[in-house]
Design a protein around this motif. Structure first.
Motif, PDB file in Angstrom:
ATOM      1  N   ARG A  50      -3.304  11.273  -8.255  1.00 26.90           N
ATOM      2  CA  ARG A  50      -3.471  10.659  -7.161  1.00 26.90           C
ATOM      3  C   ARG A  50      -3.517  11.074  -5.803  1.00 26.90           C
ATOM      4  O   ARG A  50      -2.973  12.040  -5.426  1.00 26.90           O
ATOM      5  N   VAL A  51      -4.778  10.849  -4.809  1.00 26.82           N
ATOM      6  CA  VAL A  51      -4.676  11.593  -3.791  1.00 26.82           C
ATOM      7  C   VAL A  51      -5.241  10.435  -2.625  1.00 26.82           C
ATOM      8  O   VAL A  51      -5.526   9.283  -2.807  1.00 26.82           O
ATOM      9  N   CYS A  52      -4.566  10.902  -1.451  1.00 26.01           N
ATOM     10  CA  CYS A  52      -5.170  10.077  -0.114  1.00 26.01           C
ATOM     11  C   CYS A  52      -6.126   9.964   0.343  1.00 26.01           C
ATOM     12  O   CYS A  52      -7.095  10.871   0.180  1.00 26.01           O
ATOM     13  N   LYS A  53      -6.849   8.861   0.665  1.00 25.71           N
ATOM     14  CA  LYS A  53      -8.198   8.520   1.039  1.00 25.71           C
ATOM     15  C   LYS A  53      -8.530   8.842   2.625  1.00 25.71           C
ATOM     16  O   LYS A  53      -9.761   8.664   2.809  1.00 25.71           O
ATOM     17  N   HIS A  54      -7.692   9.206   3.193  1.00 27.76           N
ATOM     18  CA  HIS A  54      -7.854   9.366   4.566  1.00 27.76           C
ATOM     19  C   HIS A  54      -8.708  10.665   5.017  1.00 27.76           C
ATOM     20  O   HIS A  54      -8.686  11.521   4.131  1.00 27.76           O
ATOM     21  N   ASN A 108      -9.018  13.538   6.809  1.00 30.37           N
ATOM     22  CA  ASN A 108      -8.819  14.844   6.442  1.00 30.37           C
ATOM     23  C   ASN A 108      -7.752  14.996   6.138  1.00 30.37           C
ATOM     24  O   ASN A 108      -6.867  16.344   6.128  1.00 30.37           O
ATOM     25  N   CYS A 109      -7.101  14.232   5.228  1.00 27.99           N
ATOM     26  CA  CYS A 109      -5.723  14.633   4.436  1.00 27.99           C
ATOM     27  C   CYS A 109      -5.744  14.985   2.984  1.00 27.99           C
ATOM     28  O   CYS A 109      -5.996  16.182   2.764  1.00 27.99           O
ATOM     29  N   GLY A 110      -6.164  13.958   2.127  1.00 28.50           N
ATOM     30  CA  GLY A 110      -6.568  14.324   0.725  1.00 28.50           C
ATOM     31  C   GLY A 110      -5.424  14.940   0.019  1.00 28.50           C
ATOM     32  O   GLY A 110      -5.507  15.554  -1.190  1.00 28.50           O
ATOM     33  N   GLU A 111      -4.145  14.702   0.491  1.00 28.45           N
ATOM     34  CA  GLU A 111      -2.871  15.135  -0.143  1.00 28.45           C
ATOM     35  C   GLU A 111      -2.620  14.333  -1.449  1.00 28.45           C
ATOM     36  O   GLU A 111      -3.042  13.136  -1.658  1.00 28.45           O
ATOM     37  N   THR A 112      -2.262  14.922  -2.427  1.00 31.08           N
ATOM     38  CA  THR A 112      -1.725  14.565  -3.604  1.00 31.08           C
ATOM     39  C   THR A 112      -0.223  13.629  -3.899  1.00 31.08           C
ATOM     40  O   THR A 112       0.430  14.260  -2.872  1.00 31.08           O
ATOM     41  N   PHE A 113      -0.124  12.713  -4.323  1.00 31.84           N
ATOM     42  CA  PHE A 113       1.108  12.037  -4.515  1.00 31.84           C
ATOM     43  C   PHE A 113       1.720  12.567  -5.663  1.00 31.84           C
ATOM     44  O   PHE A 113       1.242  12.712  -6.916  1.00 31.84           O
ATOM     45  N   MET A 152       0.892  -1.080  -0.113  1.00 32.47           N
ATOM     46  CA  MET A 152      -0.144   0.092  -0.114  1.00 32.47           C
ATOM     47  C   MET A 152       0.853   1.386  -0.017  1.00 32.47           C
ATOM     48  O   MET A 152       1.786   1.275   0.810  1.00 32.47           O
ATOM     49  N   PRO A 153       0.715   2.078  -0.719  1.00 29.88           N
ATOM     50  CA  PRO A 153       1.343   3.481  -0.993  1.00 29.88           C
ATOM     51  C   PRO A 153       1.145   4.280   0.618  1.00 29.88           C
ATOM     52  O   PRO A 153       0.300   4.144   1.119  1.00 29.88           O
ATOM     53  N   VAL A 154       2.250   4.942   1.205  1.00 28.67           N
ATOM     54  CA  VAL A 154       2.216   5.785   2.278  1.00 28.67           C
ATOM     55  C   VAL A 154       2.123   7.087   1.703  1.00 28.67           C
ATOM     56  O   VAL A 154       2.776   7.854   1.217  1.00 28.67           O
ATOM     57  N   CYS A 155       1.219   7.686   2.345  1.00 30.22           N
ATOM     58  CA  CYS A 155       0.874   9.133   2.252  1.00 30.22           C
ATOM     59  C   CYS A 155       2.038  10.013   2.827  1.00 30.22           C
ATOM     60  O   CYS A 155       2.327  10.021   3.734  1.00 30.22           O
ATOM     61  N   PRO A 156       2.546  10.989   1.825  1.00 28.85           N
ATOM     62  CA  PRO A 156       3.745  11.886   2.371  1.00 28.85           C
ATOM     63  C   PRO A 156       3.386  12.625   3.536  1.00 28.85           C
ATOM     64  O   PRO A 156       4.125  13.070   4.338  1.00 28.85           O
ATOM     65  N   LYS A 157       2.271  13.134   3.557  1.00 34.71           N
ATOM     66  CA  LYS A 157       1.457  14.145   4.549  1.00 34.71           C
ATOM     67  C   LYS A 157       1.256  13.723   5.928  1.00 34.71           C
ATOM     68  O   LYS A 157       1.956  13.822   6.916  1.00 34.71           O
ATOM     69  N   CYS A 158       0.465  12.263   5.903  1.00 31.39           N
ATOM     70  CA  CYS A 158      -0.121  11.903   7.217  1.00 31.39           C
ATOM     71  C   CYS A 158       0.965  10.665   7.485  1.00 31.39           C
ATOM     72  O   CYS A 158       0.734  10.134   8.721  1.00 31.39           O
ATOM     73  N   GLY A 159       1.687   9.853   6.778  1.00 27.41           N
ATOM     74  CA  GLY A 159       2.503   8.922   7.079  1.00 27.41           C
ATOM     75  C   GLY A 159       1.906   7.772   7.198  1.00 27.41           C
ATOM     76  O   GLY A 159       2.565   6.743   7.788  1.00 27.41           O
ATOM     77  N   LYS A 160       0.411   7.437   6.883  1.00 27.05           N
ATOM     78  CA  LYS A 160      -0.115   6.312   6.983  1.00 27.05           C
ATOM     79  C   LYS A 160      -0.351   5.601   5.576  1.00 27.05           C
ATOM     80  O   LYS A 160      -0.404   6.282   4.515  1.00 27.05           O
ATOM     81  N   PRO A 161      -0.392   4.147   5.661  1.00 30.52           N
ATOM     82  CA  PRO A 161      -0.577   3.326   4.661  1.00 30.52           C
ATOM     83  C   PRO A 161      -2.162   3.883   3.967  1.00 30.52           C
ATOM     84  O   PRO A 161      -2.866   3.823   4.890  1.00 30.52           O
ATOM     85  N   THR A 162      -2.542   3.869   2.772  1.00 29.52           N
ATOM     86  CA  THR A 162      -3.428   4.514   2.249  1.00 29.52           C
ATOM     87  C   THR A 162      -3.843   3.684   0.866  1.00 29.52           C
ATOM     88  O   THR A 162      -3.098   3.479   0.001  1.00 29.52           O
TER      89      THR A 162
END
Length: 107
Positions: A96-100, A102-107, A73-83
């Motif tokens: 591509r965006v994080c699905k957590h 309150n994050c929504g960070e783009t990869f 699973m890719p790890v989000c660069p902002k929240c640091g969680k696998p997403t």
């Protein structure tokens, strides 16, 4: 027809199953046709090499083995969680965006 994967070369990923579960690393190589990825420093396998030419030495070499892409699973660069990866259109391009929540960070 090419198969698409949710990870790309250079992504930071976490392994979610198998002997290296919970470890993270960088994707070195992606093989969409086989649906596999090679992660730096993880899934180490031993290869027995024969000497092919005169003067060459054989031996046992440790190298990274391929993993099925569904096991990472890719790890989000902002929240640091696998997403999981979501796709959103920004400025006419699909990103591509994080699905957590309150994050929504783009990869």
């Amino acid at each position: 027809m090419s198969n698409k994967l949710h990870v790309k070369t250079g992504d930071n990923v976490m392994i979610i199953s198998g002997k290296d579960k919970g470890k993270t690393g960088k994707v070195l190589e992606v093989s969409p046709k086989e649906g596999k990825v090679i992660v730096e420093g993880l899934n180490i396998v031993t290869k027995h090499l024969k000497p092919r030419r005169m003067g060459e030495t054989g031996g046992i070499v440790k190298a990274e083995g391929a993993l099925y892409a569904c096991k990472v699973m890719p790890v989000c660069p902002k929240c640091g969680k696998p997403t999981r990866v979501g796709h959103v259109e920004k400025d006419g391009k699909k990103v591509r965006v994080c699905k957590h929540a309150n994050c929504g960070e783009t990869f």
